[in-house]
Design a protein around this motif. Structure first.
Motif, PDB file in Angstrom:
ATOM      1  N   THR A 145      -0.879  -1.307  -6.569  1.00  0.00           N
ATOM      2  CA  THR A 145      -0.843  -1.702  -5.159  1.00  0.00           C
ATOM      3  C   THR A 145      -1.360  -0.579  -4.285  1.00  0.00           C
ATOM      4  N   HIS A 146      -0.835   0.627  -4.497  1.00  0.00           N
ATOM      5  CA  HIS A 146      -1.228   1.730  -3.623  1.00  0.00           C
ATOM      6  C   HIS A 146      -2.623   2.228  -3.951  1.00  0.00           C
ATOM      7  N   TYR A 147      -3.027   2.073  -5.239  1.00  0.00           N
ATOM      8  CA  TYR A 147      -4.409   2.424  -5.586  1.00  0.00           C
ATOM      9  C   TYR A 147      -5.383   1.531  -4.821  1.00  0.00           C
ATOM     10  N   TYR A 148      -5.117   0.221  -4.827  1.00  0.00           N
ATOM     11  CA  TYR A 148      -6.019  -0.683  -4.111  1.00  0.00           C
ATOM     12  C   TYR A 148      -5.928  -0.465  -2.610  1.00  0.00           C
ATOM     13  N   GLY A 149      -4.731  -0.104  -2.128  1.00  0.00           N
ATOM     14  CA  GLY A 149      -4.590   0.178  -0.704  1.00  0.00           C
ATOM     15  C   GLY A 149      -5.454   1.347  -0.274  1.00  0.00           C
ATOM     16  N   PHE A 202      -0.079  -7.078  -3.482  1.00  0.00           N
ATOM     17  CA  PHE A 202      -1.490  -6.683  -3.477  1.00  0.00           C
ATOM     18  C   PHE A 202      -2.156  -7.100  -2.168  1.00  0.00           C
ATOM     19  N   SER A 203      -1.915  -8.355  -1.768  1.00  0.00           N
ATOM     20  CA  SER A 203      -2.622  -8.804  -0.563  1.00  0.00           C
ATOM     21  C   SER A 203      -2.075  -8.099   0.668  1.00  0.00           C
ATOM     22  N   GLY A 204      -0.800  -7.656   0.617  1.00  0.00           N
ATOM     23  CA  GLY A 204      -0.289  -6.858   1.725  1.00  0.00           C
ATOM     24  C   GLY A 204      -0.983  -5.509   1.803  1.00  0.00           C
ATOM     25  N   ALA A 205      -1.326  -4.944   0.639  1.00  0.00           N
ATOM     26  CA  ALA A 205      -1.941  -3.615   0.639  1.00  0.00           C
ATOM     27  C   ALA A 205      -3.380  -3.666   1.121  1.00  0.00           C
ATOM     28  N   ILE A 206      -4.100  -4.760   0.833  1.00  0.00           N
ATOM     29  CA  ILE A 206      -5.514  -4.782   1.219  1.00  0.00           C
ATOM     30  C   ILE A 206      -5.735  -5.494   2.546  1.00  0.00           C
ATOM     31  N   SER A 207      -4.643  -6.007   3.186  1.00  0.00           N
ATOM     32  CA  SER A 207      -4.857  -6.737   4.439  1.00  0.00           C
ATOM     33  C   SER A 207      -5.106  -5.748   5.579  1.00  0.00           C
ATOM     34  N   HIS A 208      -5.835  -6.220   6.594  1.00  0.00           N
ATOM     35  CA  HIS A 208      -6.204  -5.333   7.690  1.00  0.00           C
ATOM     36  C   HIS A 208      -5.314  -5.494   8.919  1.00  0.00           C
ATOM     37  N   GLU A 209      -4.477  -6.532   8.928  1.00  0.00           N
ATOM     38  CA  GLU A 209      -3.657  -6.742  10.121  1.00  0.00           C
ATOM     39  C   GLU A 209      -2.454  -5.806  10.108  1.00  0.00           C
TER      40      GLU A 209
END
Lengths: 232, 83
Positions: free
Chosen positions: A128-132, A223-230
């Protein structure tokens, strides 16, 4: 008279001395590898066929699994989900087959040990944090500071604790459910081995699928929380 | 199993998972706060101040999970009303 409990792992000399969750995890992984390898070879062989086969074959089975997982990921994460199909699919297959192996006599499911479930959930946590960081760069740290900069000393510990609670709850839930289910089945088996454990085993089938689904769905949400822009 | 369900039921199932994970996550947040505070206290030898402070941080984290979930609920409600 006490006799040794039969396990499938005891048939293999090099797995005999490993702890049961490791040996059963290895056996399940090998079974999965064989399925994947055979499926890959069949898919490659018949790639140019457009018309599907008339009856249900092994190829259909593999296609069904792959398509089911990729639909699930894209459904719940949107078009960005394609990057995560490999990771999520691996986790889903590993956990599902391990859960289901608990219903086979002679298998102790690897997921009813905390080590395995926490290995899975910590993988999710790290990725998660890697993708973030990959998505946002150093600005990913802003996710932790809250809406205003002067709230940061308050928000950073709160966010950190919240983020640590995620893998812990993921691993603990999977471990607890599978252990509980396995224990109940074992106790009923010990009391009345004939027909009585059947409803419990059916419940075990249900629990195996639902817990896999919960694990996968929650990790996709992270995952989607980590890559979201909002802002959140 | 999931593939068989219809769209509305699918949404219900998903939100069921979200809501059922709330309890465990809330409890664990407080527990993690206490554990972090306890070990920091042992490290700095300031027992019991950091434990108390981090317990409150844990409670804050627990409430934050509720707030996030409520926001999610509102979004889903709006989406369902627009349909």
């Amino acid at each position: 008279m006490e006799h040794e409990v039969f396990t499938w792992a005891s048939l293999f000399p090099f797995l005999k001395h490993l702890p049961p969750h490791v040996s059963n995890g290895i056996i399940v992984s090998v079974i999965l590898l064989i399925i994947v390898f055979l499926g890959y070879r069949q898919l490659k062989k018949k790639e140019d066929e457009v018309v599907p086969e008339p009856n249900f074959s092994f190829k259909n089975f593999v296609e069904m699994i792959v398509e089911g997982i990729s639909n699930l990921v894209v459904d719940s994460m949107g078009p960005r989900g394609k990057e995560f199909i490999l990771l999520v699919g691996t986790l889903a297959l590993f956990i599902l087959f391990n859960n289901l192996s608990g219903l086979v006599p002679g298998f102790l499911p690897a997921t009813d040990n905390v080590n395995t479930t926490f290995a899975c959930s910590i993988t999710v946590f790290v990725m998660t944090h890697y993708y973030g960081f990959k998505e946002h760069g150093i600005k990913y740290l802003k996710h932790f500071t809250g809406p205003f900069w002067w709230l940061a000393p308050l928000m950073v510990p709160i966010e950190l604790i919240g983020h640590f609670a995620r893998p812990l709850s993921l691993g603990l839930r999977l471990f607890g459910n599978i252990t509980g289910d396995h224990l109940v089945t074992a106790i009923f088996f010990g009391l009345v081995p004939l027909l009585v454990p059947l409803p419990v085993m059916f419940l075990g089938l249900f629990v195996a699928f639902v817990q896999t689904f919960v694990f996968v769905l929650l990790s996709m949400a992270y995952f989607s929380g980590a890559i979201s822009h909002e802002e959140h | 199993m999931y593939m068989v369900l219809k769209d509305t039921k699918r949404d219900t199932f998903k939100s069921l998972i979200d809501y059922s994970s709330l309890g465990l996550e809330m409890g664990l947040s407080v527990a993690i706060g206490i554990v972090i505070g306890y070990f920091l206290d042992r490290f700095f030898k300031t027992y019991p101040y950091l434990t108390i402070i981090f317990t409150f941080f844990g409670i804050g984290a627990a409430f934050k999970t509720i707030i996030i979930l409520i926001k999610k609920m509102q979004k889903e409600d709006e989406r369902n009303n627009n349909k």
